[in-house]
Design a protein around this motif. Structure first.
Motif, PDB file in Angstrom:
ATOM      1  N   ARG A  73     -56.001 -49.257  35.779  1.00  0.00           N
ATOM      2  CA  ARG A  73     -56.045 -49.222  34.322  1.00  0.00           C
ATOM      3  C   ARG A  73     -54.684 -49.647  33.786  1.00  0.00           C
ATOM      4  O   ARG A  73     -53.657 -49.151  34.241  1.00  0.00           O
ATOM      5  CB  ARG A  73     -56.417 -47.824  33.812  1.00  0.00           C
ATOM      6  N   PHE A  74     -54.692 -50.566  32.808  1.00  0.00           N
ATOM      7  CA  PHE A  74     -53.468 -51.039  32.177  1.00  0.00           C
ATOM      8  C   PHE A  74     -53.555 -50.835  30.677  1.00  0.00           C
ATOM      9  O   PHE A  74     -54.606 -51.041  30.080  1.00  0.00           O
ATOM     10  CB  PHE A  74     -53.255 -52.540  32.448  1.00  0.00           C
ATOM     11  N   VAL A  75     -52.435 -50.451  30.078  1.00  0.00           N
ATOM     12  CA  VAL A  75     -52.334 -50.485  28.624  1.00  0.00           C
ATOM     13  C   VAL A  75     -51.370 -51.612  28.287  1.00  0.00           C
ATOM     14  O   VAL A  75     -50.259 -51.666  28.815  1.00  0.00           O
ATOM     15  CB  VAL A  75     -51.811 -49.151  28.045  1.00  0.00           C
ATOM     16  N   ARG A  94     -58.095 -41.591  39.712  1.00  0.00           N
ATOM     17  CA  ARG A  94     -57.962 -42.370  38.472  1.00  0.00           C
ATOM     18  C   ARG A  94     -57.066 -41.601  37.515  1.00  0.00           C
ATOM     19  O   ARG A  94     -57.061 -40.371  37.510  1.00  0.00           O
ATOM     20  CB  ARG A  94     -59.318 -42.567  37.797  1.00  0.00           C
ATOM     21  N   PRO A  95     -56.370 -42.320  36.642  1.00  0.00           N
ATOM     22  CA  PRO A  95     -55.547 -41.605  35.653  1.00  0.00           C
ATOM     23  C   PRO A  95     -56.433 -40.909  34.627  1.00  0.00           C
ATOM     24  O   PRO A  95     -57.549 -41.353  34.337  1.00  0.00           O
ATOM     25  CB  PRO A  95     -54.725 -42.728  35.000  1.00  0.00           C
ATOM     26  N   GLU A  96     -55.942 -39.808  34.090  1.00  0.00           N
ATOM     27  CA  GLU A  96     -56.680 -39.059  33.074  1.00  0.00           C
ATOM     28  C   GLU A  96     -56.793 -39.879  31.795  1.00  0.00           C
ATOM     29  O   GLU A  96     -55.783 -40.417  31.328  1.00  0.00           O
ATOM     30  CB  GLU A  96     -55.993 -37.743  32.759  1.00  0.00           C
ATOM     31  N   PRO A  97     -57.978 -39.938  31.208  1.00  0.00           N
ATOM     32  CA  PRO A  97     -58.123 -40.637  29.921  1.00  0.00           C
ATOM     33  C   PRO A  97     -57.189 -40.085  28.852  1.00  0.00           C
ATOM     34  O   PRO A  97     -56.694 -40.843  28.021  1.00  0.00           O
ATOM     35  CB  PRO A  97     -59.595 -40.388  29.552  1.00  0.00           C
ATOM     36  N   THR A 100     -53.975 -41.862  28.783  1.00  0.00           N
ATOM     37  CA  THR A 100     -54.069 -43.190  28.173  1.00  0.00           C
ATOM     38  C   THR A 100     -54.095 -43.076  26.661  1.00  0.00           C
ATOM     39  O   THR A 100     -53.435 -43.852  25.951  1.00  0.00           O
ATOM     40  CB  THR A 100     -55.327 -43.919  28.676  1.00  0.00           C
ATOM     41  N   LEU A 104     -51.578 -44.723  23.784  1.00  0.00           N
ATOM     42  CA  LEU A 104     -52.059 -45.509  22.641  1.00  0.00           C
ATOM     43  C   LEU A 104     -51.583 -44.906  21.332  1.00  0.00           C
ATOM     44  O   LEU A 104     -51.215 -45.626  20.397  1.00  0.00           O
ATOM     45  CB  LEU A 104     -53.590 -45.581  22.652  1.00  0.00           C
TER      46      LEU A 104
END
Lengths: 110, 82
Positions: A73-75, A94-97, A100, A104
């Motif tokens: 996952r990339f921001v 996986r990273p935690e939403p 993310t 943002l």
């Protein structure tokens, strides 16, 4: 957005079944994944395991490369700069939403 | 439940379902991939995101540069639904 090597029909089914509000893009042969350093080829013993489990990647992905992307996952900010990058060979990590979302929110505030 | 907790549940269920030999091969392949140093090639925060243009469901083109003009992007790479 989500990027996957799967053919459009399977991405469509996922999008409809899950009522996704974002797009799933088809990355044929994992060419874009390769630009992000994520593409790898399954070793032969793992290909045999997939065969036993009935997972047919060439049909699902529309290419015979037996490559996959490491889940990641990339921001990316408006300047096209990566602000977060998480990748792991282990697809169960996986990273935690929430993390993310926090990134943002910080970007929105700046 | 956090995502990590949900994934722990899935991982445990898969461990019950898959033959032991298959699990060992999968685990070994994951560790070999990690040991290969592939992660060093993943672009890091602070560097430019490689641009891309791909088709979405329905066939229309999606261009990362065009989207970024409107706001930040979250891009998730995943393998599929199998």
């Amino acid at each position: 957005m989500a990027i996957s090597p799967q053919i459009e029909r399977l991405n469509r089914e996922t999008a409809e079944r899950r009522h996704l509000s974002f797009d799933i893009l088809w990355d044929r042969g994992n060419e874009v994944a390769a630009r992000y350093g994520l593409r790898f080829r399954l070793p032969d013993d793992l290909i045999a395991v997939y065969g036993k489990a009935g997972i047919d990647l060439p049909t699902a992905n529309g290419d015979g490369s037996w490559t996959l992307p490491m889940p990641a996952r990339f921001v990316i900010d408006r300047a096209g700069v990566i602000r977060a990058a998480d990748a792991d060979p282990d697809y169960t990590r996986r990273p935690e939403p929430a993390a993310t979302v926090r990134i943002l929110q910080r970007l929105a505030g700046s | 439940m956090s995502l990590a907790e949900k994934l722990d549940v899935l991982r445990a269920a898969a461990a019950k379902r898959l033959p032991k030999e298959s699990q060992e091969i999968m685990h070994a392949a994951t560790e070999r991939l990690r040991a290969s140093g592939i992660l060093a090639g993943v672009p890091k925060p602070g560097t430019a995101a490689p641009p891309f243009t791909l088709t979405k469901v329905g066939g229309n083109s999606v261009d990362s540069a065009a989207l970024l003009a409107r706001g930040p992007l979250v891009v998730t790479f995943y393998r599929g639904r199998w």
